[in-house]
Design an enzyme around this catalytic site. Structure first.
Site, PDB file in Angstrom:
ATOM      1  N   ALA A 155       0.835  -1.206   0.000  1.00 51.22           N
ATOM      2  CA  ALA A 155       0.000   0.000   0.000  1.00 51.22           C
ATOM      3  C   ALA A 155       0.869   1.256   0.000  1.00 51.22           C
ATOM      4  O   ALA A 155       1.795   1.366  -0.807  1.00 51.22           O
ATOM      5  CB  ALA A 155      -0.976  -0.036   1.172  1.00 51.22           C
ATOM      6  N   CYS A 156       0.601   2.190   0.903  1.00 55.55           N
ATOM      7  CA  CYS A 156       1.312   3.468   0.901  1.00 55.55           C
ATOM      8  C   CYS A 156       2.781   3.342   1.290  1.00 55.55           C
ATOM      9  O   CYS A 156       3.550   4.287   1.115  1.00 55.55           O
ATOM     10  CB  CYS A 156       0.613   4.473   1.819  1.00 55.55           C
ATOM     11  SG  CYS A 156      -0.985   5.015   1.191  1.00 55.55           S
ATOM     12  N   SER A 157       3.180   2.202   1.805  1.00 59.25           N
ATOM     13  CA  SER A 157       4.581   1.983   2.153  1.00 59.25           C
ATOM     14  C   SER A 157       5.330   1.186   1.093  1.00 59.25           C
ATOM     15  O   SER A 157       6.474   0.773   1.319  1.00 59.25           O
ATOM     16  CB  SER A 157       4.691   1.267   3.506  1.00 59.25           C
ATOM     17  OG  SER A 157       4.252   2.102   4.557  1.00 59.25           O
TER      18      SER A 157
END
Length: 373
Positions: A155-157
């Site tokens: 995801a966002c990481s």
């Protein structure tokens, strides 16, 4: 073990811009249309009316002023409210690969490298446009790079997690030079009809070149001092879209087939986690936040970054200490902290230390501590 540097970065920006004012006009037209069509059910209490939005609400809630998207007309059509992305034939370069190649070429140029120098490519993003063949392999082929390539999603990481894989591969000699590419078409997984989140995302692609310090050509590369990753399961940010939807007899327009979150819970839980994560990593390296020249944080919400900066520094971080790009780009998932690094690192001096940090769904947190050479 080899010393490792980030020697080049690249940025591809989607071609069209949507301002908050434009977005609000379209959303409010959709709201009125929905409420009129469902007036009886709303009056009976069977469904809730869709409240209108405002530019003031958006900026106060997020700090976002505009966003770049691959298709503006589809998003702003009250009868559609999603981008229109025509399918391409199998023998044409796919959209995410096109974005990735453009960003990668800029990173290669910045590092003074050719595609032939690369023997590892990681495509890391919050969503891939297909399961296989891997987007990274398509990007590798289009660039003319060698070695091997694979996709990954945290995801966002995704970008920081991929960076650690690239760093470790170069450090151990498994690769001479590695490309990390982050093509984020976030407009395609956003519920543009949901007032709570209709303003959050934008489209972009970033790229970073990771290589051995002793063979790097670029002046002013960034030596990697350490990396740290952490995950903890949570349903507070979730998207249930996946290949099983046909077998589940699902409607692809079901709300849970797009991004959704419990925003207040995310804010309350992730901010202290991210601050503690960065603080403990710096401590393990014999450093403190006071010795960090700049923090390139995940660009999801202005208030989150302000709180994390305050927890780390003891005061609200200035734009120089923790640059903000989400006002222009909105949330671009894994690419946000990399855009901040790309846009706001060239002015720093040799010896300056910085931290690239992402946080998001999972929960997941990734941080890379770097020093300018």
């Amino acid at each position: 073990m080899h010393k490792v540097v980030i020697s080049g970065t690249g940025l591809w920006v989607a071609p069209e811009v949507i301002s908050n004012d434009e977005l609000v006009v379209a959303f409010n037209a959709y709201s009125r249309r929905f409420n009129e069509e469902h007036a009886v059910a709303i009056a009976a209490g069977e469904i809730a009316a869709v409240p209108e939005s405002s530019a003031e609400f958006i900026e106060k809630a997020s700090g976002i002023k505009r966003r770049y998207v691959v298709d503006k007309a589809g998003v702003l059509d009250p009868a559609r409210m999603r981008p229109h992305i025509p399918p391409r034939p199998d023998d044409a370069l796919s959209l995410q690969a096109e974005m990735g190649v453009a960003a990668a070429r800029e990173a290669l140029a910045a590092a003074g490298r050719a595609a032939a120098d690369i023997d590892m490519v990681i495509c890391a993003a919050s969503n891939m446009q297909r399961p296989y063949p891997a987007m990274a392999v398509e990007i590798q082929g289009a660039l003319g790079a060698g070695g091997y390539a694979y996709d990954m999603n945290v995801a966002c990481s995704s970008a920081t997690f991929a960076l650690e894989q690239a760093i470790n591969a170069v450090k151990t000699g498994a690769a001479r030079a590695a490309l990390v590419v982050n093509p984020e078409i976030c407009s395609a997984h956003l519920a543009w009809q949901d007032r709570d989140c209709h303003f959050i995302f934008g489209d972009v692609c970033t790229a970073l070149l990771v290589e051995r310090a002793d063979t790097a050509k670029a002046a002013g590369a960034w030596e990697v001092l350490g990396s740290k990753l952490a995950t903890s399961f949570s349903n507070n940010i979730r998207n249930n879209a996946g290949f099983l939807w046909r077998c589940e007899d699902r409607d692809p327009d079901d709300r849970d087939q797009l991004f959704r979150q419990e925003g207040r819970k995310v804010f309350k839980e992730v901010c202290p986690m991210a601050a503690e994560h960065i603080g403990s990593q710096l401590q393990s390296l014999g450093m403190s936040a006071a010795g960090v020249r700049r923090f390139w944080l995940h660009q999801a919400n202005l208030a989150m970054n302000q709180l994390i900066g305050k927890r780390l520094l003891g005061h609200e971080a200035s734009a120089d200490e923790a640059p903000v790009i989400l006002d222009e780009f909105a949330n671009t998932a894994s690419a946000g902290s990399i855009i901040a690094f790309h846009r706001h690192s060239k002015d720093l001096k040799a010896g300056d230390v910085g931290v690239i940090c992402s946080f998001g769904a999972g929960y997941s947190i990734g941080s890379i501590v770097v020093r300018k050479t």
